[in-house]
Design a protein around this motif. Sequence first.
Motif, PDB file in Angstrom:
ATOM      1  N   MET A   1       1.270   5.113 -11.805  1.00 40.87           N
ATOM      2  CA  MET A   1       2.259   4.021 -11.801  1.00 40.87           C
ATOM      3  C   MET A   1       2.327   3.373 -10.425  1.00 40.87           C
ATOM      4  O   MET A   1       2.315   4.065  -9.414  1.00 40.87           O
ATOM      5  N   LEU A   2       2.443   2.063 -10.423  1.00 47.90           N
ATOM      6  CA  LEU A   2       2.344   1.343  -9.157  1.00 47.90           C
ATOM      7  C   LEU A   2       3.568   1.566  -8.265  1.00 47.90           C
ATOM      8  O   LEU A   2       3.437   1.718  -7.051  1.00 47.90           O
ATOM      9  N   THR A   3       4.770   1.629  -8.873  1.00 46.80           N
ATOM     10  CA  THR A   3       5.981   1.678  -8.039  1.00 46.80           C
ATOM     11  C   THR A   3       5.988   2.880  -7.081  1.00 46.80           C
ATOM     12  O   THR A   3       6.155   2.679  -5.871  1.00 46.80           O
ATOM     13  N   PRO A   4       5.782   4.120  -7.557  1.00 45.19           N
ATOM     14  CA  PRO A   4       5.803   5.223  -6.584  1.00 45.19           C
ATOM     15  C   PRO A   4       4.681   5.122  -5.558  1.00 45.19           C
ATOM     16  O   PRO A   4       4.891   5.452  -4.386  1.00 45.19           O
ATOM     17  N   ALA A   5       3.501   4.648  -5.991  1.00 50.58           N
ATOM     18  CA  ALA A   5       2.383   4.540  -5.036  1.00 50.58           C
ATOM     19  C   ALA A   5       2.729   3.539  -3.934  1.00 50.58           C
ATOM     20  O   ALA A   5       2.466   3.784  -2.742  1.00 50.58           O
TER      21      ALA A   5
END
Length: 778
Positions: free
Chosen positions: A1-5
């Motif tokens: 998932m992009l948000t945590p990365a």
Amino acid sequence: MLTPAVATQLQEAGWSVVLWRTPNLVIGVRPELPANCKILAPESLAESAIASTLTQVDALGGFLHLHPNDSKSPMLSLDSGANALVRHVFLLAKHLQHKLTVPTDSGRRHFVCVVRQDGQLGTTGTATGINAVAGGLSGLTKTLQIEWPSTFCRTVDFASELSAEEAAQRLAAELADPDGQTQEIGWSPQGRVAFLPEVSDTVHSSEADDFPEKPVWLVSGGARGVTAACVLELARRHPGTFLLAGRSPLEDEPDWADGITAEAGLRQAAMQALQAAGEKPTPVKVRQLVERIDANRAIRTTLQQLQDSGSIGVYASADATNADELRDAIAPHVQQHGAITGVVHGAGVLADKLIEKKTPEDFDAVVGTKAHGLQALLDAADPEQLSHLLLFSSAAGFYGNGGQSDYAIGNEILNGTALTFAQAHPNCRVVSYNWGPWEGGMVTPELKRMFEERGVEVIPAAEGARIFADFAMAEGRGHGPLLLIGNSLAVQYEPPPEVKWTRRTTRTLSLAQNPTLIDHTIGGHAVVPAVCALAWMAEAAEQLAPGYRFAACEDFQVLKGIVFDDTLADGYQLDLEEVERESGLHTVIEAKITSSGGKLPRPHYRTRVHLSKATPDSPVSHLKAEHRTPITDNPYQNGTLFHGPKFQGIQQIAELTEQHLLAQCRMPVWSDAECGQFQTRPFNPYTLDPAFQAMLVWARMIHNTGSLPLKLARMEHFRTIPFDTPCTLDLRVQSHSSTALVADLDLVLNDGQIAARMLGAEVTLSENLNTLFLKSAA
Ligand SMILES: NC(=O)c1ccc[n+]([C@@H]2O[C@H](COP(=O)([O-])OP(=O)(O)OC[C@H]3O[C@@H](n4cnc5c(N)ncnc54)[C@H](OP(=O)(O)O)[C@@H]3O)[C@@H](O)[C@H]2O)c1
């Protein structure tokens, strides 16, 4: 998932991360966030919830919107699923305006939207997940860049094939990009792309073979304004049936207006008519009455002219954003004249004002007319049967335009739809006309004067109508569906001579982003080549002064090289200050790169960059072709040079004396990915690197010591030396001692022209380096 990365990347770069968690729009799993992320959760997407939630944050360094990849939302619906976030982000921008534009000492602020389409800005039109409404966000960022010149605004499209970690790393690099001119970037496994217009050949204006014999056109907004001019030109070339839809009711002309054509006379008569009806003739009521008369006269004139050219013109009073109303209004005409073969979407409205003054209603009216209007037209026709889909978009969408954030979003949605519709319907001719301002229609005489003063081209009505018909009717599908007619509407950034500017940007460097620098390893650690640092400063200066080009740099100093070891700083600040400006043709910018961490900022490099509007002629070298005895020993093999294969640009040392060194050079080819964070603008640093390498060779041969670049009194740049291009390096020693060598160098292309000249280049000599070089060579 992009948000945590992304949150992790930002925290690693030293940012505090606050997550803006919107109510669950797209069904999915809430991402697990890294520790220390503050969460703000507005109750709803409404403007009031945004305003009250934002009171919980003070200063902001930037805003990032990560748009969900949502292929399920209907293409043109502004309200469903993740699409509703576009309006939300528009309203967030309104409420963030102050926080993101107040002056700051800690570098520029950001407003960046991330979408996940095809990684090519939706241009392929094919990937699943392409959503034209999400693509509309680029219209917002392009406009904000014009309204907020000191903020870094950009839309980045990551292909879904890129992992979240890779996208997050690329995003971190984008945030640090000194290029303030490019507002749209795509990343896919094929690399990084920007969107640039190409000059098109004029199309073959004869009618395509597959043009329908008896076309039935459905045209929103086609009874008046510039769309009417285009429809009439189409009808003149090929008669057909034109169903023109507009909101204005078509009424008989009232007796009081009969025969009055002058504007003042009409206003006077409207006042009297209102008084006679017992109403107060307020200026607003008078204007509305006169506009109704004008609209009706324009509609009747268009219908008459269609008939005169042998076509059938029908007017249907309907709001094109209301699918049911539109379908009902045209149904009897479709029954009478046959199924629709072509759709033209010309309806458009404006609500021009800066983002901080916009209202949700402005968004709904302006973007809704474009997006929902197009959906209603496609619902009223059978998209599979269409021979033509012709959309009236705007250069304000392509470039962004101050005061038109909503309009730019709406027009970008049309552009995105054109790309996907064209892919899905290869037999349909799809053109999205990104018009510059026309003479007429929405462009009032005052606006026209303003455009002309700014140097914006205004399209004469006859010329616009000709272009419209040429591209609608032309043979072949030689060009893409997006057509740009006109130049940028924005005022070009040109600080007045007396106002000198300063700018700070921050870049995070990592070996992962610059893997090829492994070939530039000294003493076991990769090191940023001095020429790359120079190009970094030159590029940033060039991009902050549009219209100027890098010409030279002076007094370049390596104060402390950047090494990829435990001394690598979290971020490197590049400070630029304009120090001189000469008659608008030449400007000088002080540039320095520092890092923080200790008590005082640590200086790394500095120089003065000269930018010019003139293109200098390359001087011709006076080198004579003479027989020389080359040195056969390979400096890359014998510990003289530490450079790995990608940096091995010296092919042969043709001559070496105490005063002179001559070498043949040819740099291996580097891909953009290999160039990493040090690209080849405004000059190719890698093809210049052999100049310093040659000084190292001379120092080793004459003094038997290693050496490293220290200074450069002046470098003049005339032509970029591409990769894999032969050139001759002519080094002339000016002075030398056991600790320093100073030389002048020319890099000469095979046609005898000097591509770059370095004067007073200095390397520092030290025996300590010998072992370091040897370790690298080992
Ligand atoms: N003029 C320019 O310089 C320029 C430049 C770039 C792009 N464009 C685009 O070209 C198109 C035409 O512009 P224009 O200058 O001719 O504008 P205009 O004079 O304001 O005409 C707009 C037309 O759209 C119709 N319309 C607006 N909302 C509608 C709705 N909801 N349903 C049905 N019809 C609607 C209007 O008719 P009613 O009021 O009767 O509904 C009118 O006929 C617009 O889409 C605009 O964005 C124009």
